[in-house]
Design a protein around this motif. Structure first.
Motif, PDB file in Angstrom:
ATOM      1  N   MET A 178       0.834  -1.179   0.000  1.00  0.00           N
ATOM      2  CA  MET A 178       0.000   0.000   0.000  1.00  0.00           C
ATOM      3  C   MET A 178       0.884   1.249   0.000  1.00  0.00           C
ATOM      4  SD  MET A 178      -3.136   0.822   2.617  1.00  0.00           S
ATOM      5  CE  MET A 178      -3.174  -0.913   2.997  1.00  0.00           C
ATOM      6  N   ASP A 179       0.659   2.126  -0.946  1.00  0.00           N
ATOM      7  CA  ASP A 179       1.483   3.316  -1.097  1.00  0.00           C
ATOM      8  C   ASP A 179       1.027   4.400  -0.114  1.00  0.00           C
ATOM      9  OD1 ASP A 179       3.004   5.428  -1.834  1.00  0.00           O
ATOM     10  OD2 ASP A 179       2.334   5.509  -3.921  1.00  0.00           O
ATOM     11  N   PRO A 180       1.868   4.745   0.894  1.00  0.00           N
ATOM     12  CA  PRO A 180       1.469   5.765   1.873  1.00  0.00           C
ATOM     13  C   PRO A 180       1.175   7.116   1.232  1.00  0.00           C
ATOM     14  CG  PRO A 180       3.414   4.560   2.613  1.00  0.00           C
ATOM     15  CD  PRO A 180       3.195   4.177   1.186  1.00  0.00           C
ATOM     16  N   GLU A 181       1.936   7.468   0.183  1.00  0.00           N
ATOM     17  CA  GLU A 181       1.722   8.755  -0.481  1.00  0.00           C
ATOM     18  C   GLU A 181       0.329   8.824  -1.092  1.00  0.00           C
ATOM     19  OE1 GLU A 181       3.610  11.433  -0.559  1.00  0.00           O
ATOM     20  OE2 GLU A 181       5.079  10.492   0.755  1.00  0.00           O
ATOM     21  N   PHE A 182      -0.139   7.689  -1.616  1.00  0.00           N
ATOM     22  CA  PHE A 182      -1.467   7.629  -2.227  1.00  0.00           C
ATOM     23  C   PHE A 182      -2.545   7.841  -1.162  1.00  0.00           C
ATOM     24  CE2 PHE A 182      -5.099   5.075  -3.921  1.00  0.00           C
ATOM     25  CZ  PHE A 182      -5.369   5.884  -5.008  1.00  0.00           C
ATOM     26  N   ILE A 183      -2.358   7.224   0.002  1.00  0.00           N
ATOM     27  CA  ILE A 183      -3.322   7.347   1.093  1.00  0.00           C
ATOM     28  C   ILE A 183      -3.370   8.780   1.621  1.00  0.00           C
ATOM     29  CG2 ILE A 183      -3.831   6.631   3.474  1.00  0.00           C
ATOM     30  CD1 ILE A 183      -2.767   3.877   2.747  1.00  0.00           C
ATOM     31  N   LEU A 184      -2.216   9.440   1.679  1.00  0.00           N
ATOM     32  CA  LEU A 184      -2.148  10.799   2.216  1.00  0.00           C
ATOM     33  C   LEU A 184      -2.923  11.806   1.366  1.00  0.00           C
ATOM     34  CD1 LEU A 184       1.585  10.974   3.374  1.00  0.00           C
ATOM     35  CD2 LEU A 184      -0.454  10.838   4.816  1.00  0.00           C
ATOM     36  N   LYS A 185      -3.214  11.441   0.117  1.00  0.00           N
ATOM     37  CA  LYS A 185      -3.976  12.331  -0.756  1.00  0.00           C
ATOM     38  C   LYS A 185      -5.476  12.261  -0.487  1.00  0.00           C
ATOM     39  CE  LYS A 185      -0.618  11.967  -4.549  1.00  0.00           C
ATOM     40  NZ  LYS A 185      -0.402  11.500  -5.939  1.00  0.00           N
ATOM     41  N   ALA A 186      -5.910  11.243   0.273  1.00  0.00           N
ATOM     42  CA  ALA A 186      -7.339  11.054   0.540  1.00  0.00           C
ATOM     43  C   ALA A 186      -7.859  12.132   1.477  1.00  0.00           C
ATOM     44  CB  ALA A 186      -7.586   9.681   1.144  1.00  0.00           C
ATOM     45  N   GLU A 187      -9.122  12.518   1.302  1.00  0.00           N
ATOM     46  CA  GLU A 187      -9.728  13.542   2.168  1.00  0.00           C
ATOM     47  C   GLU A 187      -9.896  12.999   3.581  1.00  0.00           C
ATOM     48  OE1 GLU A 187     -13.764  16.316   2.391  1.00  0.00           O
ATOM     49  OE2 GLU A 187     -13.316  15.169   0.585  1.00  0.00           O
ATOM     50  N   ASN A 188     -10.379  11.757   3.707  1.00  0.00           N
ATOM     51  CA  ASN A 188     -10.508  11.110   5.014  1.00  0.00           C
ATOM     52  C   ASN A 188      -9.565   9.910   5.032  1.00  0.00           C
ATOM     53  OD1 ASN A 188     -11.354   9.617   7.317  1.00  0.00           O
ATOM     54  ND2 ASN A 188     -13.324  10.681   7.262  1.00  0.00           N
ATOM     55  N   LYS A 189      -8.386  10.119   5.562  1.00  0.00           N
ATOM     56  CA  LYS A 189      -7.299   9.150   5.431  1.00  0.00           C
ATOM     57  C   LYS A 189      -7.591   7.830   6.147  1.00  0.00           C
ATOM     58  CE  LYS A 189      -4.046  12.959   4.899  1.00  0.00           C
ATOM     59  NZ  LYS A 189      -5.179  13.899   4.719  1.00  0.00           N
ATOM     60  N   PHE A 190      -8.208   7.869   7.321  1.00  0.00           N
ATOM     61  CA  PHE A 190      -8.464   6.646   8.077  1.00  0.00           C
ATOM     62  C   PHE A 190      -9.545   5.795   7.416  1.00  0.00           C
ATOM     63  CE2 PHE A 190      -6.516   9.294  11.405  1.00  0.00           C
ATOM     64  CZ  PHE A 190      -5.532   8.411  11.854  1.00  0.00           C
ATOM     65  N   VAL A 191     -10.593   6.443   6.923  1.00  0.00           N
ATOM     66  CA  VAL A 191     -11.657   5.707   6.230  1.00  0.00           C
ATOM     67  C   VAL A 191     -11.114   5.078   4.950  1.00  0.00           C
ATOM     68  CG1 VAL A 191     -13.866   5.916   5.036  1.00  0.00           C
ATOM     69  CG2 VAL A 191     -13.504   7.112   7.192  1.00  0.00           C
ATOM     70  N   PHE A 192     -10.289   5.843   4.228  1.00  0.00           N
ATOM     71  CA  PHE A 192      -9.726   5.312   2.981  1.00  0.00           C
ATOM     72  C   PHE A 192      -8.763   4.163   3.256  1.00  0.00           C
ATOM     73  CE2 PHE A 192      -6.706   5.531  -0.660  1.00  0.00           C
ATOM     74  CZ  PHE A 192      -7.617   5.193  -1.650  1.00  0.00           C
ATOM     75  N   THR A 193      -7.995   4.264   4.340  1.00  0.00           N
ATOM     76  CA  THR A 193      -7.084   3.174   4.710  1.00  0.00           C
ATOM     77  C   THR A 193      -7.874   1.907   5.031  1.00  0.00           C
ATOM     78  OG1 THR A 193      -5.473   4.743   5.595  1.00  0.00           O
ATOM     79  CG2 THR A 193      -5.276   2.458   6.312  1.00  0.00           C
ATOM     80  N   ALA A 194      -8.980   2.063   5.772  1.00  0.00           N
ATOM     81  CA  ALA A 194      -9.834   0.912   6.087  1.00  0.00           C
ATOM     82  C   ALA A 194     -10.386   0.279   4.812  1.00  0.00           C
ATOM     83  CB  ALA A 194     -10.974   1.350   6.996  1.00  0.00           C
ATOM     84  N   PHE A 195     -10.755   1.122   3.852  1.00  0.00           N
ATOM     85  CA  PHE A 195     -11.249   0.617   2.569  1.00  0.00           C
ATOM     86  C   PHE A 195     -10.161  -0.174   1.834  1.00  0.00           C
ATOM     87  CE2 PHE A 195     -11.138   1.534  -2.031  1.00  0.00           C
ATOM     88  CZ  PHE A 195     -12.256   0.823  -2.440  1.00  0.00           C
ATOM     89  N   CYS A 196      -8.941   0.370   1.816  1.00  0.00           N
ATOM     90  CA  CYS A 196      -7.829  -0.312   1.140  1.00  0.00           C
ATOM     91  C   CYS A 196      -7.536  -1.672   1.780  1.00  0.00           C
ATOM     92  CB  CYS A 196      -6.573   0.560   1.170  1.00  0.00           C
ATOM     93  SG  CYS A 196      -6.682   2.052   0.167  1.00  0.00           S
ATOM     94  N   LEU A 197      -7.541  -1.718   3.103  1.00  0.00           N
ATOM     95  CA  LEU A 197      -7.283  -2.978   3.807  1.00  0.00           C
ATOM     96  C   LEU A 197      -8.385  -3.997   3.524  1.00  0.00           C
ATOM     97  CD1 LEU A 197      -6.060  -1.539   7.242  1.00  0.00           C
ATOM     98  CD2 LEU A 197      -4.652  -2.665   5.488  1.00  0.00           C
ATOM     99  N   SER A 198      -9.616  -3.543   3.458  1.00  0.00           N
ATOM    100  CA  SER A 198     -10.728  -4.446   3.156  1.00  0.00           C
ATOM    101  C   SER A 198     -10.625  -4.982   1.738  1.00  0.00           C
ATOM    102  CB  SER A 198     -12.068  -3.711   3.344  1.00  0.00           C
ATOM    103  OG  SER A 198     -12.255  -3.354   4.691  1.00  0.00           O
ATOM    104  N   MET A 199     -10.241  -4.126   0.794  1.00  0.00           N
ATOM    105  CA  MET A 199     -10.083  -4.561  -0.593  1.00  0.00           C
ATOM    106  C   MET A 199      -8.964  -5.584  -0.719  1.00  0.00           C
ATOM    107  SD  MET A 199     -12.476  -3.273  -2.333  1.00  0.00           S
ATOM    108  CE  MET A 199     -11.888  -3.735  -3.966  1.00  0.00           C
ATOM    109  N   ARG A 200      -7.903  -5.414   0.083  1.00  0.00           N
ATOM    110  CA  ARG A 200      -6.818  -6.386   0.065  1.00  0.00           C
ATOM    111  C   ARG A 200      -7.298  -7.746   0.554  1.00  0.00           C
ATOM    112  NH1 ARG A 200      -1.576  -5.265   3.716  1.00  0.00           N
ATOM    113  NH2 ARG A 200      -3.082  -5.839   5.335  1.00  0.00           N
ATOM    114  N   GLU A 201      -8.076  -7.748   1.634  1.00  0.00           N
ATOM    115  CA  GLU A 201      -8.607  -9.012   2.153  1.00  0.00           C
ATOM    116  C   GLU A 201      -9.600  -9.633   1.183  1.00  0.00           C
ATOM    117  OE1 GLU A 201      -7.489 -10.574   4.829  1.00  0.00           O
ATOM    118  OE2 GLU A 201      -6.039  -8.929   4.983  1.00  0.00           O
TER     119      GLU A 201
END
Length: 265
Positions: A1-24
């Protein structure tokens, strides 16, 4: 997961949770997604007033008309972005003292709070404060006055003085209803009806589509300051005493928000 990509999100924690769910989910197609799905209206105050006015064009701007999969959802904040920027830049071109404004290029997110809070009778000062709260303030070396950084048409930030920001707030505050005259008509209708009822000194009574009766009746309050001494410490309190007199300012200022909240509910 690219941290720079996540940092561009408006709501970083919600987007991180989404990315982790998509990985699973990629590992196991039977994986159960447990992220809450938030449903929101498209600027509900405009939706309600467009419905009251039966304004088909305005209704389409806030997704109240049927759409198919080939038509993307409307985004009124983005729709208003260019007209508002154009008005600000035009004022800068016409007024040399405000020439910096000719370079302004506000984003959707910069303008959204001001558009969204119009129904709450946000003042020109309120629009200005929204920018100050959200954006970066800097000190100019020459006069030590605080300026604010706003995006420019050149792709960088431009330093805007607080008097210039006042003018931007004034333009935005006045422009929304000029762009959509239908909103101006219904908005003024409710405000003027409240003024009439204020003169008659009677409450505002309205009924929602489901038949719920809403009574708006703000009274003037008198503040009594009380100081209590206990165990060597003084505690100060303010006790409000309600007077049987209509608070005309609150009646006028509260009518639009109360109508919208009633319809939302």
């Amino acid at each position: 997961m690219d941290p720079e990509f996540i940092l561009k999100a408006e709501n970083k924690f919600v987007f991180t949770a989404f990315c982790l769910s998509m990985r699973e989910l990629n590992k196991n197609h039977n994986y159960k997604i447990k992220i809450p799905v938030f449903l929101d209206a498209t600027c509900s105050w405009i939706q309600h007033l467009a419905d009251v006015r039966r304004d088909l064009h305005l209704a389409s701007e806030v997704n109240l008309v049927p759409q198919n999969d080939s038509i993307p959802p409307s985004d009124i904040y983005n729709t208003l972005r260019e007209p508002l920027n154009d008005r600000i830049r035009q004022f800068g071109r016409d007024n040399p003292l405000y020439s910096n404004l000719s370079l302004i290029n506000l984003s959707r997110n910069d303008l959204k709070p001001s558009i969204m809070t119009t129904t709450y009778n946000v003042t020109q000062r309120g629009v200005k404060d929204q920018f100050i709260t959200r954006l970066k303030m800097v000190k100019e070396n020459k006069n030590k006055n605080k300026n604010i950084l706003l995006p420019s048409i050149n792709g960088d930030n431009i330093s805007i003085s607080l008097p210039e920001l006042d003018k931007i707030a004034e333009i935005i505050h006045k422009a929304n209803f000029k762009i959509y005259p239908s909103l101006d008509v219904i908005y003024k209708y409710f405000i003027n009806m409240t003024k009439v009822l204020n003169k008659l000194e009677i409450p505002v009574i309205l009924f929602t589509p489901c038949g719920l009766e809403i009574i708006q009746n703000y009274y003037v309050s008198k503040q009594n300051k009380v100081a209590i001494n206990f165990a060597g410490k003084t505690k100060k309190m303010v006790i409000k005493e309600w007077i049987k007199k209509v608070d005309k300012n609150k009646q006028r200022g509260g009518i639009i928000p109360n109508i919208i909240h009633s319809l939302d509910a």
